[in-house]
Design a protein around this motif. Structure first.
Motif, PDB file in Angstrom:
ATOM      1  N   GLY A  10     138.175 -47.797   3.965  1.00  0.00           N
ATOM      2  CA  GLY A  10     138.752 -48.835   3.161  1.00  0.00           C
ATOM      3  C   GLY A  10     137.749 -50.079   2.860  1.00  0.00           C
ATOM      4  O   GLY A  10     138.228 -50.810   1.927  1.00  0.00           O
ATOM      5  N   ASN A  11     136.642 -49.866   2.954  1.00  0.00           N
ATOM      6  CA  ASN A  11     135.634 -50.759   2.679  1.00  0.00           C
ATOM      7  C   ASN A  11     134.273 -50.247   2.414  1.00  0.00           C
ATOM      8  O   ASN A  11     134.197 -48.844   2.399  1.00  0.00           O
ATOM      9  CB  ASN A  11     135.480 -52.206   3.388  1.00  0.00           C
ATOM     10  CG  ASN A  11     135.199 -51.745   4.749  1.00  0.00           C
ATOM     11  OD1 ASN A  11     134.524 -50.674   5.064  1.00  0.00           O
ATOM     12  ND2 ASN A  11     135.839 -52.254   5.719  1.00  0.00           N
ATOM     13  N   ALA A  12     133.227 -50.952   2.127  1.00  0.00           N
ATOM     14  CA  ALA A  12     131.751 -50.304   1.800  1.00  0.00           C
ATOM     15  C   ALA A  12     131.833 -49.529   1.037  1.00  0.00           C
ATOM     16  O   ALA A  12     132.295 -49.480  -0.195  1.00  0.00           O
ATOM     17  CB  ALA A  12     131.338 -50.063   3.480  1.00  0.00           C
ATOM     18  N   GLY A  13     131.237 -48.300   1.316  1.00  0.00           N
ATOM     19  CA  GLY A  13     131.050 -47.284   0.478  1.00  0.00           C
ATOM     20  C   GLY A  13     132.479 -46.640  -0.048  1.00  0.00           C
ATOM     21  O   GLY A  13     132.490 -45.517  -0.975  1.00  0.00           O
ATOM     22  N   TRP A  51     134.149 -57.179   5.516  1.00  0.00           N
ATOM     23  CA  TRP A  51     134.073 -56.652   4.070  1.00  0.00           C
ATOM     24  C   TRP A  51     132.692 -56.670   3.789  1.00  0.00           C
ATOM     25  O   TRP A  51     132.129 -57.473   3.329  1.00  0.00           O
ATOM     26  CB  TRP A  51     134.566 -57.608   3.131  1.00  0.00           C
ATOM     27  CG  TRP A  51     134.942 -57.160   1.844  1.00  0.00           C
ATOM     28  CD1 TRP A  51     134.231 -57.711   0.725  1.00  0.00           C
ATOM     29  CD2 TRP A  51     135.787 -56.280   1.369  1.00  0.00           C
ATOM     30  NE1 TRP A  51     134.568 -56.970  -0.542  1.00  0.00           N
ATOM     31  CE2 TRP A  51     135.448 -56.200  -0.233  1.00  0.00           C
ATOM     32  CE3 TRP A  51     136.821 -55.155   1.487  1.00  0.00           C
ATOM     33  CZ2 TRP A  51     136.216 -55.076  -0.918  1.00  0.00           C
ATOM     34  CZ3 TRP A  51     137.459 -54.590   1.018  1.00  0.00           C
ATOM     35  CH2 TRP A  51     137.181 -54.531  -0.557  1.00  0.00           C
ATOM     36  N   PRO A  52     132.011 -55.443   4.116  1.00  0.00           N
ATOM     37  CA  PRO A  52     130.586 -55.437   4.025  1.00  0.00           C
ATOM     38  C   PRO A  52     129.906 -55.596   2.615  1.00  0.00           C
ATOM     39  O   PRO A  52     130.714 -55.197   1.724  1.00  0.00           O
ATOM     40  CB  PRO A  52     130.262 -53.936   4.590  1.00  0.00           C
ATOM     41  CG  PRO A  52     131.507 -53.697   5.385  1.00  0.00           C
ATOM     42  CD  PRO A  52     132.750 -54.209   4.775  1.00  0.00           C
ATOM     43  N   ALA A  53     129.052 -56.064   2.712  1.00  0.00           N
ATOM     44  CA  ALA A  53     128.352 -56.614   1.085  1.00  0.00           C
ATOM     45  C   ALA A  53     127.749 -55.647   0.686  1.00  0.00           C
ATOM     46  O   ALA A  53     126.906 -54.693   1.264  1.00  0.00           O
ATOM     47  CB  ALA A  53     127.483 -57.967   1.317  1.00  0.00           C
ATOM     48  N   ASP A  54     127.968 -55.562  -0.623  1.00  0.00           N
ATOM     49  CA  ASP A  54     127.218 -54.512  -1.351  1.00  0.00           C
ATOM     50  C   ASP A  54     125.882 -54.683  -1.460  1.00  0.00           C
ATOM     51  O   ASP A  54     125.564 -55.847  -1.814  1.00  0.00           O
ATOM     52  CB  ASP A  54     127.899 -54.057  -2.964  1.00  0.00           C
ATOM     53  CG  ASP A  54     129.239 -53.495  -2.827  1.00  0.00           C
ATOM     54  OD1 ASP A  54     129.343 -52.790  -1.996  1.00  0.00           O
ATOM     55  OD2 ASP A  54     129.869 -53.502  -4.055  1.00  0.00           O
ATOM     56  N   PHE A  55     124.941 -53.859  -1.389  1.00  0.00           N
ATOM     57  CA  PHE A  55     123.361 -54.051  -1.171  1.00  0.00           C
ATOM     58  C   PHE A  55     123.117 -55.118  -0.211  1.00  0.00           C
ATOM     59  O   PHE A  55     122.076 -55.958  -0.564  1.00  0.00           O
ATOM     60  CB  PHE A  55     122.869 -54.241  -2.981  1.00  0.00           C
ATOM     61  CG  PHE A  55     123.495 -53.263  -3.678  1.00  0.00           C
ATOM     62  CD1 PHE A  55     122.735 -52.120  -3.747  1.00  0.00           C
ATOM     63  CD2 PHE A  55     124.470 -53.756  -4.662  1.00  0.00           C
ATOM     64  CE1 PHE A  55     123.488 -51.203  -4.631  1.00  0.00           C
ATOM     65  CE2 PHE A  55     124.912 -52.707  -5.534  1.00  0.00           C
ATOM     66  CZ  PHE A  55     124.370 -51.402  -5.639  1.00  0.00           C
ATOM     67  N   GLY A  56     124.032 -55.660   0.621  1.00  0.00           N
ATOM     68  CA  GLY A  56     123.651 -56.675   1.518  1.00  0.00           C
ATOM     69  C   GLY A  56     123.728 -57.942   1.065  1.00  0.00           C
ATOM     70  O   GLY A  56     123.347 -58.872   1.734  1.00  0.00           O
ATOM     71  N   HIS A  57     124.250 -58.087  -0.253  1.00  0.00           N
ATOM     72  CA  HIS A  57     124.443 -59.513  -0.940  1.00  0.00           C
ATOM     73  C   HIS A  57     125.751 -59.545  -1.461  1.00  0.00           C
ATOM     74  O   HIS A  57     126.265 -58.733  -2.005  1.00  0.00           O
ATOM     75  CB  HIS A  57     123.318 -59.702  -1.617  1.00  0.00           C
ATOM     76  CG  HIS A  57     122.970 -60.834  -2.315  1.00  0.00           C
ATOM     77  ND1 HIS A  57     123.990 -62.035  -2.772  1.00  0.00           N
ATOM     78  CD2 HIS A  57     121.672 -61.749  -2.176  1.00  0.00           C
ATOM     79  CE1 HIS A  57     123.281 -62.984  -2.891  1.00  0.00           C
ATOM     80  NE2 HIS A  57     121.763 -62.911  -2.796  1.00  0.00           N
TER      81      HIS A  57
END
Length: 680
Positions: A304-307, A87-93
């Motif tokens: 399905g996640n990130a962008g 579940w990658p973080a938006d804007f790395g945070h």
């Protein structure tokens, strides 16, 4: 284009929107919705103690006190700033995601009945975990699981979530007002009436010109606050402001706090709607496959996640710095003229007119992409509403005022249901007392001469029913849902409680004046309870415990508007029912007993005893007479003890020929319990 005003923007009906058309909730017959109809069976299960794996002897304050909060902060910060592939973080945070999680958990609170809020941990259980407004917050809680696992019973889920929310703000450059622990771990969802609708985002809770049913706060089933597109998906900022005001006041917030919360919260993060949720998201957690292990909304769109993340169907960020505290939200709100537009998923949102703002907002995952800012109808309400607008402009021009107001409003949002400051734990508790904490003086003074006071009370000319009713009126204001009310503070002598119809104001005024003349070194809060105990003791012929130590609250530290929400529309213990009450009296009795933390047995013995104390004696005669044949003047609350199977069983036990002594003993124990509620 002139600023919007009046009743609408004259726009065509929106295209099919998620907020206008959704599937039925996972179940309308399980724990998702509590009983509402009068014909439904009275359910006493809410008065039963539920199993708790921590055990009755667990001392949470001691466990929390062993925490190293600096170590905990280090561990939480590492989670917030370490993006994970699943579940990658938006804007790395993950800060904005965690702020939203905490906001949506705490934001379920409503002053009308004290239910919801951060302490209840409702977001961890159905149905709240599956509300459309809580999409993908299951991921935020799962990200925090390693921290909860490490610290175990030393910090509850609710305390951890609020702590993580504060750390999220701090790591994004905001200075919070403070933090308190004290929310014990919860293992079962609370049965809360979330509204009459059978389908997510249905709206059957408004009557007339959008008059919202009491005690509800949210606009639709499955929303925390209001529809972000506008009332029932109509993008009208002024009409949206009306709904926002009703909702936030039902939560206990005034206009300035409301503007601060929305402006401060929307300084961070973004919305997600690259495609229509209806076509790409799987079932919510409560209906998801067992293999999903509590996660819901599986996304079939792209990766399905990130962008490719889909949450609400709205899409975009408010500011050029979505993980940094600054004043850019309000600068953007007033810096552009805004036009309504459709998100990629077909929901109404707003973009700067004429292509302004293009390239100012970074993409959450692709450094090669940029975007214009995107605002919601609820955001524009802060600009165009006659009250919100000036506040928002002042905050724009005075960023320090916004920072202070948001810090205080965030602290209130996340601590409002924790109860009096005496329950607050930890070294980060702010020293400043706040009026919404219902403060009382700490020093109770010297121990009173109880024996002498009892004699003066008995010689005062006040009757047993008057003294009992006054003590009950004081103590029975307690609400376990948010730990407000109770005898401590003696607020029965202050407005608004002094004028409540249930308290017989004329009689109460006379009793309080008489007691005040007797008190000599004892607080009125203590004396009211002592007088009630003395009356019960005289009526029962057995000793009744009394524990002093209550103090008297000052009028200036009593929020009259807030305390007005504690006025009971029904009190079956006193056979009181306001005509405005919408539920049967016996159901309201059980709810009152639940707020007083009573068992079904304690509820039964108190009703029976208070009925006979109306005549100056304490005995089991109420149940004896009821089971011999109820009188014509019996109320629904009276009759339910003969008609309901379980309650009749209790009544029979207390009406037996050999039950008189046990009845008095049980009444005194239950009475003493109620008299001491709200003391910490």
């Amino acid at each position: 284009m002139p600023e919007p005003h009046g009743g609408g923007l004259g726009l065509p009906a929106p295209t099919p929107s998620y907020y206008a058309s959704v599937e039925r909730p996972y179940s309308a017959s399980l724990e998702a919705r509590p009983a509402r109809a009068a014909e439904e069976r009275l359910d006493l299960r809410v008065l039963q103690k539920r199993p708790d794996p921590l055990g009755d002897d667990f001392d949470y304050p001691a466990a929390f006190g062993s925490l190293d909060l600096d170590e905990l902060a280090h561990d939480v910060d590492a989670v917030l700033t370490t993006s994970q592939d699943w579940w990658p973080a938006d804007f790395g945070h993950y800060g904005p995601l965690v702020v939203r999680m905490v906001w949506h958990c705490a934001g379920t609170y409503r002053v009308g009945d004290g239910r919801g809020g951060a302490s209840a941990s409702l977001q961890r259980f159905a149905p709240v975990d599956s509300w459309p407004d809580n999409r993908n917050l299951d991921k935020a809680r799962r990200l925090l699981w390693p921290v909860k696992k490490k610290y175990g019973r030393r910090i509850s889920w609710a305390d951890l979530m609020v702590f993580a929310g504060n750390r999220a703000l701090e790591t994004m450059g905001f200075r919070t007002f403070g933090y308190a622990g004290g929310r014990v771990d919860v293992f079962h969802p609370d049965d809360v009436d979330w509204g009459p609708e059978a389908g997510w985002l249905g709206d059957e809770r408004h009557t007339g010109v959008r008059t919202l049913d009491e005690p509800l706060a949210a606009d639709q089933l499955g929303l925390i606050y209001v529809n972000p597109e506008g009332p029932n998906t109509v993008p009208d900022a002024v009409a949206s402001a009306r709904d926002i005001r009703v909702t936030f006041r039902r939560m206990g917030f005034d206009d300035e706090e409301t503007v601060a919360l929305i402006a401060g919260g929307h300084t961070f993060g973004k919305t997600h709607g690259v495609a229509d949720p209806k076509y790409h998201l799987g079932p919510e957690p409560a209906r998801a496959d067992l293999a999903q292990q509590g996660l819901g909304w599986a996304n079939s769109y792209g990766t399905g996640n990130a962008g490719d993340t889909i949450t609400s169907g709205l899409d975009g960020a408010w500011t050029p710095t979505p993980t940094q505290w600054d004043n850019s939200y309000l600068e953007n709100l007033f810096g552009y003229e805004w036009d309504v537009a459709l998100s990629p998923a077909g929901l109404w949102q707003w973009v700067p007119r004429g292509g302004a703002g293009a390239g100012t907002v970074p993409d959450a995952h692709d450094p090669a992409k940029t975007h214009p800012p995107t605002f919601l109808t609820t955001d524009l309400a802060l600009r165009y509403d006659r009250a919100y607008g000036p506040i928002a402009r002042r905050f724009r021009d005075n960023p320090d005022q916004l920072a202070d107001a948001f810090a205080r409003a965030w602290f209130k949002l996340t601590h409002l249901d924790l109860g009096p400051r005496e329950r607050y734990l930890g070294p980060l508790v702010p020293p400043e007392p706040l009026i919404w904490q219902d403060p009382v003086p700490a020093d109770a003074g010297a121990a009173p001469d109880v024996a002498a006071l009892k004699q003066r009370i008995l010689d005062s000319g006040l009757t047993i029913p008057e003294l009992v009713e006054t003590a009950w009126a004081s103590a029975s204001t307690f609400r376990d849902s948010d730990k407000r009310g109770g005898s401590n503070g003696g607020r029965l002598r202050l407005e608004p409680q002094r004028s409540w119809a249930v308290n017989k104001p004329d009689q109460l005024d006379r009793v309080l004046r008489t007691l005040d003349a007797l008190r000599h070194g004892i607080s009125m809060a203590d004396l009211i309870v002592l007088a009630g105990c003395t009356a019960v003791e005289r009526a029962a012929g057995v000793p009744v415990p009394f524990t002093p130590g209550r103090t008297d609250a000052a009028p200036e530290w009593t929020d009259v508007a807030s305390f007005a929400a504690l006025e009971p529309l029904a009190d079956g213990f006193r056979n009181y029912l306001d005509p405005r009450a919408r539920r049967p009296a016996e159901h309201l009795l059980v709810d009152k007993a639940r707020q007083l933390t009573l068992t079904a047995t304690e509820m039964t013995v108190l009703v029976g005893g208070l009925r006979t104390l109306e005549h100056g004696v304490l005995s089991n005669a109420f149940f004896v007479d009821l089971l011999d044949g109820p009188p014509d003047t019996a109320t629904r609350v009276d009759l339910v003890f003969g008609s309901h199977g379980e309650l009749r069983a209790f009544a029979e036990a207390y009406a037996s020929d050999d039950a008189a002594e046990g009845f008095v003993r049980d009444f005194v124990v239950a009475w003493d319990k109620v008299m001491n509620l709200g003391r910490y």
